[in-house]
Design a protein around this motif. Structure first.
Motif, mmCIF file in Angstrom:
data_model
loop_
_atom_site.group_PDB
_atom_site.id
_atom_site.type_symbol
_atom_site.label_atom_id
_atom_site.label_comp_id
_atom_site.label_asym_id
_atom_site.label_seq_id
_atom_site.Cartn_x
_atom_site.Cartn_y
_atom_site.Cartn_z
ATOM 1 N N VAL A 23 -7.344 45.221 -36.223
ATOM 2 C CA VAL A 23 -8.317 45.192 -37.297
ATOM 3 C C VAL A 23 -7.760 44.686 -38.618
ATOM 4 O O VAL A 23 -8.394 43.932 -39.336
ATOM 5 C CB VAL A 23 -8.876 46.606 -37.524
ATOM 6 C CG1 VAL A 23 -10.037 46.552 -38.475
ATOM 7 C CG2 VAL A 23 -9.242 47.219 -36.229
ATOM 8 N N SER A 67 -3.750 53.867 -43.404
ATOM 9 C CA SER A 67 -4.872 53.451 -42.553
ATOM 10 C C SER A 67 -4.390 52.467 -41.499
ATOM 11 O O SER A 67 -4.860 52.466 -40.370
ATOM 12 C CB SER A 67 -5.975 52.825 -43.392
ATOM 13 O OG SER A 67 -5.493 51.663 -44.017
ATOM 14 N N ALA A 73 -1.506 52.563 -40.141
ATOM 15 C CA ALA A 73 -0.835 53.346 -39.107
ATOM 16 C C ALA A 73 -1.857 53.995 -38.189
ATOM 17 O O ALA A 73 -1.684 54.017 -36.976
ATOM 18 C CB ALA A 73 0.046 54.408 -39.748
ATOM 19 N N VAL A 74 -2.927 54.509 -38.792
ATOM 20 C CA VAL A 74 -3.942 55.184 -37.989
ATOM 21 C C VAL A 74 -4.673 54.175 -37.113
ATOM 22 O O VAL A 74 -4.875 54.386 -35.931
ATOM 23 C CB VAL A 74 -4.940 55.941 -38.897
ATOM 24 C CG1 VAL A 74 -6.085 56.488 -38.073
ATOM 25 C CG2 VAL A 74 -4.230 57.074 -39.604
ATOM 26 N N VAL A 75 -5.052 53.060 -37.715
ATOM 27 C CA VAL A 75 -5.767 52.052 -36.941
ATOM 28 C C VAL A 75 -4.800 51.323 -36.023
ATOM 29 O O VAL A 75 -5.002 51.232 -34.814
ATOM 30 C CB VAL A 75 -6.483 51.057 -37.881
ATOM 31 C CG1 VAL A 75 -7.123 49.949 -37.055
ATOM 32 C CG2 VAL A 75 -7.546 51.782 -38.681
ATOM 33 N N SER A 76 -3.739 50.799 -36.637
ATOM 34 C CA SER A 76 -2.574 50.279 -35.918
ATOM 35 C C SER A 76 -2.854 49.150 -34.936
ATOM 36 O O SER A 76 -2.038 48.816 -34.132
ATOM 37 C CB SER A 76 -1.833 51.406 -35.177
ATOM 38 O OG SER A 76 -2.507 51.723 -33.997
ATOM 39 N N LEU A 77 -4.051 48.593 -34.983
ATOM 40 C CA LEU A 77 -4.365 47.565 -34.012
ATOM 41 C C LEU A 77 -4.789 46.289 -34.709
ATOM 42 O O LEU A 77 -4.337 45.987 -35.809
ATOM 43 C CB LEU A 77 -5.442 48.084 -33.054
ATOM 44 C CG LEU A 77 -4.912 49.185 -32.134
ATOM 45 C CD1 LEU A 77 -6.052 49.864 -31.427
ATOM 46 C CD2 LEU A 77 -3.941 48.633 -31.120
#
Lengths: 161, 273
Positions: A14, A6, A8-12
């Motif tokens: 958050v 998650s 990696a997918v969000v990566s920002l």
């Protein structure tokens, strides 16, 4: 599901609590404090000034300059609010016993003094002396420079006068 | 064609297990649509929040750093003046230490902050649509092959970054590259296909729950709260942080004045009386 997926997918931003979050918390707290402080102060000062709005504004500006925060006192306290300055919360009662300099003055009494000084028609030397005693010379000078003497008043009252 | 590129359902639909497989594949498609929508919404939220964070830090981190530095100086001056060990002196020293720690923290935040507020980038409908297509094509939870999931995770991360940056070209390149990949070849029987479909559904449900959890965590972050409160004001064309900035500037000026008075008082002989 791998935990880092998650991320990696969000990566920002958050997933990582950041200094931005801490600063944002301060901004929110500042907003809440400003709202509470101005609300409480406005109520107290308006009551003391008997509805004289220009006088209320001058006193509010002075109190604001002192950087004193009013905050709700814990349940059961004798006074509805505490004073807070320099990271220290001080019950009102304690403030009434310290009269050394503006940062330590009894702000409630000072507000009353200022309200009296600026609302009575007479020169009110006794009140000015009381304000001087409460605020100290530096505080009194600051008061006079902040809100100005009334017509006929001597702005140069000294502590030993 | 199923998401795996399986044979059409006609051949197997006449059997009870075939009908069941068809039902589950329809459900899988619905879940996949929900996932792609939710993933797109979440990516939009993260992109907006990231922009807000950059702008907020650029404006406020230097102000807080300056305020904390000045307050730490005031606190240290007052602490140094308190030479006894009474409660007031102890409180002054504790406040000085706390103020200095806070000043170090905010100075570090200011050093890492962007130098200028980031422009507001409203994702265009094309960008949203592209991201949605990419998510549908490469979302890791739409495959049951582990190696493929790992690859898709990396691609999806790149897509999310491109979306956050508003980079349509990068998203298009990702989509084009995916379009030229050989399709997964499958020719399994109904039972194996059903198992695969059920596993994909489970993966998607897990990711949907994970997105809910991420969104919940996000909405509890103070930065998000500030962002959320600012969003409506910003959309109305006003500066939602102007008052906060003004209040901080006044506070800084006030602490500067106080510091000057304290320094002045320290350098002069004490008054009689």
């Amino acid at each position: 599901m791998p935990e880092d997926r998650s991320r990696a997918v969000v990566s920002l931003a958050v997933t990582a609590p950041s200094s931005a979050s801490r600063l944002a918390a301060r901004t929110l707290a500042d907003r809440a404090r400003a709202a509470t402080n101005s609300g409480l102060l406005a109520d107290r000062i308006a009551a003391l000034c008997h509805g004289d709005q220009s006088q209320s504004a001058r006193i509010a500006a002075f109190v604001s300059e002192l950087q004193i925060t009013l905050e709700a006192a814990p349940p059961g306290s004798w006074d509805p609010f505490n004073l807070r300055r320099d990271g220290v919360t001080i019950p009102c009662e304690a403030w009434t016993r310290t009269m050394r300099e503006p940062s330590e003055c009894d702000i409630e009494s000072a507000i009353q003094c200022m309200a009296t000084v600026h609302s009575v028609g007479a020169p009110a030397r006794g009140e000015r002396m009381r304000a001087l005693r409460l605020l100290g010379q530096e505080g009194y000078d600051y008061l006079v420079s902040a809100i100005g003497p009334r017509e006929g008043e001597d702005a140069n009252v000294k502590r030993d006068a | 064609m199923t998401p795996d590129g399986d044979m059409p359902m006609d051949a197997v639909r006449r059997t009870p297990e075939g009908e069941h497989l068809a039902d589950q594949e329809r459900l899988l498609e619905e879940l996949a649509d929900r996932l792609v929508s939710k993933e797109t919404e979440f990516a939009a939220l993260v992109a907006e929040l990231t922009r807000f964070r950059g702008s907020y830090l650029a404006r406020f981190a230097p102000l807080y750093a300056e305020l904390d530095r000045l307050e730490a100086e005031v606190a240290r001056l007052l602490a140094d003046r308190s030479r006894d060990d009474g409660p007031a002196a102890t409180a002054a020293r504790a406040w000085a230490e706390e103020a200095e720690a806070q000043a170090a923290d905010s100075a570090s935040a200011a050093a890492r902050a962007p130098t200028a507020p980031e422009p507001r980038l409203e994702p265009s409908p094309d960008l949203k649509s592209l991201y949605r297509q990419v998510a549908k094509a490469v979302h890791p939870d739409l495959t049951s092959d582990e190696a493929e999931r790992a690859r898709r995770t990396r691609v999806m991360a790149r897509a999310s970054e491109a979306y956050a940056a508003g980079d349509e070209q990068a998203l298009r390149r990702i989509l084009d590259a995916e379009g030229t990949r050989p399709e997964e070849i499958t020719g399994d029987d109904v039972g194996a296909r059903l198992i695969r479909v059920l596993r994909k559904q489970a993966q998607i449900r897990m990711r949907l729950a994970e997105l809910d959890e991420l969104t919940r965590a996000l909405t509890q972050d103070p930065l998000y709260v500030l962002f959320e409160r600012s969003r409506g004001v910003e959309q109305a064309g006003d500066d939602p942080l102007a008052e906060d900035e003004h209040r901080l500037q006044i506070k800084i000026a006030s602490v500067q004045a106080r510091l000057a008075r304290l320094r002045n008082a320290s350098s002069q002989p004490s008054r009689a009386g």
